[in-house]
Design a protein around this motif. Structure first.
Motif, PDB file in Angstrom:
ATOM      1  N   THR A  41       1.023  -1.145   0.012  1.00 47.10           N
ATOM      2  CA  THR A  41      -0.147   0.031  -0.077  1.00 47.10           C
ATOM      3  C   THR A  41       0.915   1.171  -0.069  1.00 47.10           C
ATOM      4  OG1 THR A  41      -0.062   0.084   2.510  1.00 47.10           O
ATOM      5  CG2 THR A  41      -1.973  -1.148   1.160  1.00 47.10           C
ATOM      6  N   SER A  42       0.390   2.272  -0.345  1.00 48.22           N
ATOM      7  CA  SER A  42       1.151   3.581  -0.226  1.00 48.22           C
ATOM      8  C   SER A  42       1.195   3.918   1.246  1.00 48.22           C
ATOM      9  CB  SER A  42       0.074   4.792  -0.798  1.00 48.22           C
ATOM     10  OG  SER A  42      -0.976   5.098  -0.101  1.00 48.22           O
ATOM     11  N   THR A  44       0.665   6.692   2.651  1.00 47.21           N
ATOM     12  CA  THR A  44      -0.758   7.410   2.997  1.00 47.21           C
ATOM     13  C   THR A  44      -1.701   6.164   3.384  1.00 47.21           C
ATOM     14  OG1 THR A  44      -0.304   9.327   1.631  1.00 47.21           O
ATOM     15  CG2 THR A  44      -2.292   9.033   2.571  1.00 47.21           C
ATOM     16  N   GLU A  45      -1.803   5.187   2.747  1.00 43.81           N
ATOM     17  CA  GLU A  45      -2.815   4.301   3.047  1.00 43.81           C
ATOM     18  C   GLU A  45      -2.340   3.522   4.106  1.00 43.81           C
ATOM     19  OE1 GLU A  45      -4.506   2.964  -1.277  1.00 43.81           O
ATOM     20  OE2 GLU A  45      -2.679   2.299  -0.770  1.00 43.81           O
ATOM     21  N   GLN A  48      -3.248   5.712   7.289  1.00 40.32           N
ATOM     22  CA  GLN A  48      -4.764   5.708   7.483  1.00 40.32           C
ATOM     23  C   GLN A  48      -5.101   4.311   8.172  1.00 40.32           C
ATOM     24  OE1 GLN A  48      -6.178   6.403   3.446  1.00 40.32           O
ATOM     25  NE2 GLN A  48      -6.395   8.516   3.696  1.00 40.32           N
TER      26      GLN A  48
END
Length: 126
Positions: A41-42, A44-45, A48
């Protein structure tokens, strides 16, 4: 949660025999936050997901913790306040550990966010 059965040899050592005070506990309950690796995943993900999982733990912890006593310092809890973590981790052993810290590391060189505090730095914790 992960629930480990304690007792036996752990309880053979007195509560004040080491830094670890919860030797009479029958169980250890641990909550782990599992966050996907950034390769899947990134960042940012991943952040989150971490924030969502941390919010979930924060939400359910009060209902769980009222049935528990203390916390094992090898499972750090960043949510504990600075005036709360020392007693939570080391209970009645805290004063002795602070004295040792004053003798062995008076300049607080060996430290991390939730290390044994120096008496002069955290009078309210002891």
């Amino acid at each position: 949660p992960t629930i480990d059965l304690w007792g036996g040899a752990i309880a053979d050592v007195p509560n004040n025999g080491t830094a670890f005070p919860y030797r009479q506990a029958l169980f250890n309950v641990r909550l782990d936050l599992l966050v996907p690796k950034e390769g899947n995943t990134s960042s940012t993900e991943a952040q989150q997901v971490f924030e969502q999982e941390a919010a979930l733990v924060t939400a359910v912890w009060p209902s769980l913790s009222r049935h528990l006593k203390g916390s094992f310092f090898n499972y750090p809890m960043p949510s504990l306040a600075k005036d709360e973590y020392p007693r939570t981790y080391w209970e009645d052993n805290l004063e002795r550990l602070v004295e040792l810290k004053e003798q062995c590391d008076p300049f607080h060189v060996l430290r991390y966010e939730q290390s044994v505090p120096l008496k002069s730095k955290n009078q309210s914790a002891i």
